[in-house]
Design an enzyme around this catalytic site. Sequence first.
Site, mmCIF file in Angstrom:
data_model
loop_
_atom_site.group_PDB
_atom_site.id
_atom_site.type_symbol
_atom_site.label_atom_id
_atom_site.label_comp_id
_atom_site.label_asym_id
_atom_site.label_seq_id
_atom_site.Cartn_x
_atom_site.Cartn_y
_atom_site.Cartn_z
ATOM 1 N N HIS A 1 -7.897 2.082 6.564
ATOM 2 C CA HIS A 1 -7.209 3.324 6.210
ATOM 3 C C HIS A 1 -7.655 4.416 7.170
ATOM 4 C CE1 HIS A 1 -5.010 2.540 2.353
ATOM 5 N NE2 HIS A 1 -5.783 1.456 2.388
ATOM 6 N N HIS B 1 -8.482 -4.674 7.278
ATOM 7 C CA HIS B 1 -7.498 -3.759 6.679
ATOM 8 C C HIS B 1 -8.120 -2.373 6.679
ATOM 9 C CE1 HIS B 1 -4.494 -2.558 3.455
ATOM 10 N NE2 HIS B 1 -5.470 -1.708 3.180
ATOM 11 N N ASP C 1 0.842 -1.200 0.000
ATOM 12 C CA ASP C 1 0.000 0.000 0.000
ATOM 13 C C ASP C 1 0.872 1.243 0.000
ATOM 14 O OD1 ASP C 1 -2.649 0.770 -0.212
ATOM 15 O OD2 ASP C 1 -3.267 -0.315 1.574
ATOM 16 N N HIS D 1 1.838 3.057 -3.308
ATOM 17 C CA HIS D 1 1.032 4.145 -3.889
ATOM 18 C C HIS D 1 1.610 5.502 -3.509
ATOM 19 C CE1 HIS D 1 -2.205 1.616 -5.372
ATOM 20 N NE2 HIS D 1 -2.316 1.032 -4.190
ATOM 21 N N TYR E 1 -12.039 5.349 -3.278
ATOM 22 C CA TYR E 1 -10.858 4.489 -3.226
ATOM 23 C C TYR E 1 -9.622 5.323 -2.869
ATOM 24 C CZ TYR E 1 -8.397 0.246 -4.867
ATOM 25 O OH TYR E 1 -7.659 -0.902 -4.971
#
Length: 335
Positions: free
Chosen positions: A198, A196, A16, A19, A287
């Site tokens: 964010h 998971h 991740d 990105h 997203y």
Amino acid sequence: MTTNRKITLVDVSLRDGSHAVRHQFTSEQVGEVAAALANAKVPVFEVTHGDGLGGSSLQFGFSKEPELNWIRTAVEKAGESSVSVLLLPGVGTQEELRRAREVGASVVRVATHCTEADIAPQHIAMGKELGMTVCGFLMMSHMITSSDLVKQARILEDAGADVVYVVDSAGALLPDQVRDRVRALRESLTCEVGFHGHNNLGLGVANTLVAMEEGASWLDGSLCSLGAGAGNTQLEVLVAVLDRMGVETGVDLYAAMDAAEEVVKPLLPRPIVIDRDALVIGYAGVYSTFLLHARRAAEKFGVESRDILIELGRRKAVGGQEDQIIRVAYELAHQ
């Protein structure tokens, strides 16, 4: 709170986090981070292009090096830790999974949009045939109800997944929504459940603890929150909190803090913070990987990146629709 369940922490700084660095990791950097993670006794860490095996492309952004170089280097530095790879069927291929296995990856997480689990069984079966631990990874889990998520999770479990993840790709889930989804999967599946998160709404650690309370036993994070959007659940913070709670993870807290401060922090291209664009991603349910794409499109077309993200949220754009970012920016510029 204490728990007698085995908790498996998974670090995604080298996947991740890809990105956040526009997929420009070098093998040397991957080796340094992998060695630090192994020294901290993080049991699993993930290494690929941010969009998984085969993600290096015009659509998602080209990697600085072939990702097999990264995976091979990580395996060489992994010690007792396991190296995971991410695979999105249709982006990555079975051949790429086979090559990742040949260089030592032992965990594969087969990721699909939360309504498309039916494209994963062949890849899950192949992962099992290759002797890997296989996780099903239901991205953008905020977009459907708990009952619908269970239907998708059962497809993954029936295909042979050892773990099925609730994935908050947009950092949009509120604690009670995490609770509902993890509880529903835990009550319906026999395999392990993962989470998971964010941090776009500042809930990364809190949501991960709620997931654990409801039975999730695989928990993701990244050092310094290195990841898309506002970053992932901050791993070293999660380790400290779990240690204070008496939850055994096997991770060395001091070594994790040192890895974050001395190895990953110097790699950060920008502070991983909840700025207005990252906040909008969580608020609009977009997203997280759209962040840098939206900023580039905003600059090119002279519009505000948060306006692009809000419109993408309204249109319910999902991973793989990065081309819509350009379309939305163009339309906003010509209104």
